[in-house]
Write an enzyme that holds these catalytic residues in place. Structure first.
Site, PDB file in Angstrom:
ATOM      1  N   LYS A  30       0.832  -1.217   0.000  1.00 51.49           N
ATOM      2  CA  LYS A  30       0.000   0.000   0.000  1.00 51.49           C
ATOM      3  C   LYS A  30       0.864   1.264   0.000  1.00 51.49           C
ATOM      4  O   LYS A  30       0.636   2.194  -0.756  1.00 51.49           O
ATOM      5  CB  LYS A  30      -0.900   0.078   1.256  1.00 51.49           C
ATOM      6  CG  LYS A  30      -1.719  -1.114   1.565  1.00 51.49           C
ATOM      7  CD  LYS A  30      -2.582  -0.892   2.805  1.00 51.49           C
ATOM      8  CE  LYS A  30      -1.832  -0.620   4.087  1.00 51.49           C
ATOM      9  NZ  LYS A  30      -1.082  -1.761   4.653  1.00 51.49           N
TER      10      LYS A  30
ATOM     11  N   ARG B  85      -8.030   1.473  10.506  1.00 48.21           N
ATOM     12  CA  ARG B  85      -7.613   0.095  10.772  1.00 48.21           C
ATOM     13  C   ARG B  85      -8.651  -0.636  11.618  1.00 48.21           C
ATOM     14  O   ARG B  85      -8.500  -1.827  11.880  1.00 48.21           O
ATOM     15  CB  ARG B  85      -6.290   0.102  11.524  1.00 48.21           C
ATOM     16  CG  ARG B  85      -5.061  -0.027  10.610  1.00 48.21           C
ATOM     17  CD  ARG B  85      -3.860  -0.040  11.496  1.00 48.21           C
ATOM     18  NE  ARG B  85      -2.661  -0.617  11.007  1.00 48.21           N
ATOM     19  CZ  ARG B  85      -1.690   0.049  10.384  1.00 48.21           C
ATOM     20  NH1 ARG B  85      -1.858   1.300  10.053  1.00 48.21           N
ATOM     21  NH2 ARG B  85      -0.562  -0.552  10.080  1.00 48.21           N
TER      22      ARG B  85
ATOM     23  N   ARG C 138      12.909  -5.494   5.033  1.00 51.78           N
ATOM     24  CA  ARG C 138      12.822  -4.068   4.683  1.00 51.78           C
ATOM     25  C   ARG C 138      13.866  -3.255   5.458  1.00 51.78           C
ATOM     26  O   ARG C 138      14.108  -3.503   6.641  1.00 51.78           O
ATOM     27  CB  ARG C 138      11.410  -3.573   5.031  1.00 51.78           C
ATOM     28  CG  ARG C 138      11.190  -2.109   4.743  1.00 51.78           C
ATOM     29  CD  ARG C 138       9.740  -1.767   4.677  1.00 51.78           C
ATOM     30  NE  ARG C 138       9.046  -1.958   5.955  1.00 51.78           N
ATOM     31  CZ  ARG C 138       7.748  -1.733   6.119  1.00 51.78           C
ATOM     32  NH1 ARG C 138       7.011  -1.343   5.103  1.00 51.78           N
ATOM     33  NH2 ARG C 138       7.188  -1.941   7.298  1.00 51.78           N
TER      34      ARG C 138
ATOM     35  N   ARG D 299      13.207  -0.850  10.801  1.00 48.54           N
ATOM     36  CA  ARG D 299      12.205  -0.280  11.709  1.00 48.54           C
ATOM     37  C   ARG D 299      12.089  -1.167  12.942  1.00 48.54           C
ATOM     38  O   ARG D 299      12.166  -2.389  12.828  1.00 48.54           O
ATOM     39  CB  ARG D 299      10.847  -0.244  10.988  1.00 48.54           C
ATOM     40  CG  ARG D 299      10.517   1.083  10.365  1.00 48.54           C
ATOM     41  CD  ARG D 299       9.316   1.021   9.469  1.00 48.54           C
ATOM     42  NE  ARG D 299       8.099   0.494  10.090  1.00 48.54           N
ATOM     43  CZ  ARG D 299       6.898   0.502   9.493  1.00 48.54           C
ATOM     44  NH1 ARG D 299       6.765   1.018   8.288  1.00 48.54           N
ATOM     45  NH2 ARG D 299       5.836   0.000  10.098  1.00 48.54           N
TER      46      ARG D 299
ATOM     47  N   ARG E 276       2.010  -7.975  14.384  1.00 52.19           N
ATOM     48  CA  ARG E 276       1.286  -7.011  13.522  1.00 52.19           C
ATOM     49  C   ARG E 276       0.336  -7.749  12.589  1.00 52.19           C
ATOM     50  O   ARG E 276      -0.779  -7.276  12.327  1.00 52.19           O
ATOM     51  CB  ARG E 276       2.289  -6.175  12.708  1.00 52.19           C
ATOM     52  CG  ARG E 276       3.028  -5.152  13.548  1.00 52.19           C
ATOM     53  CD  ARG E 276       4.247  -4.602  12.842  1.00 52.19           C
ATOM     54  NE  ARG E 276       3.927  -3.837  11.661  1.00 52.19           N
ATOM     55  CZ  ARG E 276       4.797  -3.585  10.676  1.00 52.19           C
ATOM     56  NH1 ARG E 276       6.018  -4.051  10.734  1.00 52.19           N
ATOM     57  NH2 ARG E 276       4.426  -2.868   9.644  1.00 52.19           N
TER      58      ARG E 276
HETATM   59  P1  AMP Z   1       2.318   1.218   9.462  1.00 55.36           P
HETATM   60  O1  AMP Z   1       3.484   2.059   9.106  1.00 55.36           O
HETATM   61  O2  AMP Z   1       1.056   1.605   8.724  1.00 55.36           O
HETATM   62  O3  AMP Z   1       2.602  -0.265   9.374  1.00 55.36           O
HETATM   63  O4  AMP Z   1       1.992   1.523  11.001  1.00 55.36           O
HETATM   64  C1  AMP Z   1       2.951   1.266  12.010  1.00 55.36           C
HETATM   65  C2  AMP Z   1       2.270   1.208  13.356  1.00 55.36           C
HETATM   66  O5  AMP Z   1       1.646   2.464  13.645  1.00 55.36           O
HETATM   67  C3  AMP Z   1       1.149   0.186  13.489  1.00 55.36           C
HETATM   68  O6  AMP Z   1       1.636  -1.131  13.784  1.00 55.36           O
HETATM   69  C4  AMP Z   1       0.357   0.770  14.662  1.00 55.36           C
HETATM   70  O7  AMP Z   1       1.022   0.550  15.889  1.00 55.36           O
HETATM   71  C5  AMP Z   1       0.439   2.272  14.372  1.00 55.36           C
HETATM   72  N1  AMP Z   1      -0.690   2.724  13.531  1.00 55.36           N
HETATM   73  C6  AMP Z   1      -0.627   3.291  12.304  1.00 55.36           C
HETATM   74  N2  AMP Z   1      -1.851   3.599  11.850  1.00 55.36           N
HETATM   75  C7  AMP Z   1      -2.715   3.214  12.817  1.00 55.36           C
HETATM   76  C8  AMP Z   1      -4.141   3.255  12.947  1.00 55.36           C
HETATM   77  N3  AMP Z   1      -4.919   3.741  11.962  1.00 55.36           N
HETATM   78  N4  AMP Z   1      -4.692   2.776  14.081  1.00 55.36           N
HETATM   79  C9  AMP Z   1      -3.922   2.298  15.086  1.00 55.36           C
HETATM   80  N5  AMP Z   1      -2.591   2.211  15.025  1.00 55.36           N
HETATM   81  C10 AMP Z   1      -1.979   2.672  13.904  1.00 55.36           C
END
Ligand code: AMP
Length: 212
Positions: free
Chosen positions: A14, A89, A125, A158, A169
């Site tokens: 995405k 989410r 990554r 990361r 996750r």
């Molecule tokens: P991502 O970079 O989208 O994989 O997000 C990394 C982390 O940020 C996730 O594992 C969550 O801990 C937090 N996060 C990002 N977006 C959300 C969301 N919409 N709701 C809750 N946690 C989020």
């Protein structure tokens, strides 16, 4: 304001697609993960609240995320073509977005990839802590080992891309995803996309469905 949501597992591509669509076609790419990581770097209150959840692979509470996205969307102009990557989410997040006419979602694109490819994609990554460019040890290796192609900064993994956290996750994703996909399907806004293809092929398919 035209809002497209990108749904899909962590590692489903995405972010890669959203980033390229923003660079090439002027979409506004909002990644809540990137916003939170920036807030952590700047030691903002929202970053401090979010960090423990993120490091463990858990979701940040809905109330924090809804406030963050509402504030960001309020700062954008009415004509913006927005791609939301990583939000909503949960169903309450989706409902919060749809509760106001201005932020109502036009369509939700569901990136479908086989589960088996997600763990190696995420654990391999590497990201640039300076400019945010993303690489992969096997699939998108940097030209010079361990350094960013764009700004030559040393690449890092990361905190949440270690295998243990990646597995958490993916569990969290699975627990929420069915409800979220059901929500957008019930609202006749869901578009399923086979995202197990080359980046350029997926982009061509996205351009056909994205409302511009
Ligand atoms: P991502 O970079 O989208 O994989 O997000 C990394 C982390 O940020 C996730 O594992 C969550 O801990 C937090 N996060 C990002 N977006 C959300 C969301 N919409 N709701 C809750 N946690 C989020």
């Amino acid at each position: 304001m035209n809002i497209t949501v990108f749904l899909g597992a962590p590692g489903s591509g995405k972010g890669t697609q959203a980033k390229q669509l923003a660079e090439k076609f002027g979409f506004v790419h909002l990644s809540t993960g990137d916003m939170l990581r920036a807030a952590i770097k700047q030691q903002l209150p929202v970053g401090i609240k979010a960090k423990t959840y993120m490091d463990q692979g858990n979701l940040v509470p809905d109330s924090v995320m809804i406030e963050l996205i509402e504030e960001t969307l309020a700062s954008l102009n009415e004509g913006a073509n927005i791609i939301l990557d990583g939000f909503p989410r949960t169903v309450p997040q989706a409902q919060a977005l749809d509760s106001k006419v201005r932020t109502r979602v036009s369509q939700a694109i569901n990136f479908l990839v086989p589960e088996a490819i997600l763990v190696p994609r995420l654990t391999g990554r590497r990201v640039c802590p300076n400019c945010g460019e993303s690489f992969h040890l096997v699939f998108i290796p940097p030209k010079k080992k361990d350094a960013c192609d764009k700004c030559f900064t040393a690449l890092v993994q990361r905190n949440d891309d270690t295998e243990e956290v990646v597995r958490r996750r993916l569990e969290v994703f699975k627990a929420q995803n069915e409800g979220l996909v059901g929500y957008f399907s019930d609202h006749k806004k869901l578009i399923n996309l086979n995202a197990d293809k080359a980046v350029n092929t997926i982009q061509d398919e996205l351009l056909k469905v994205l409302k511009q």
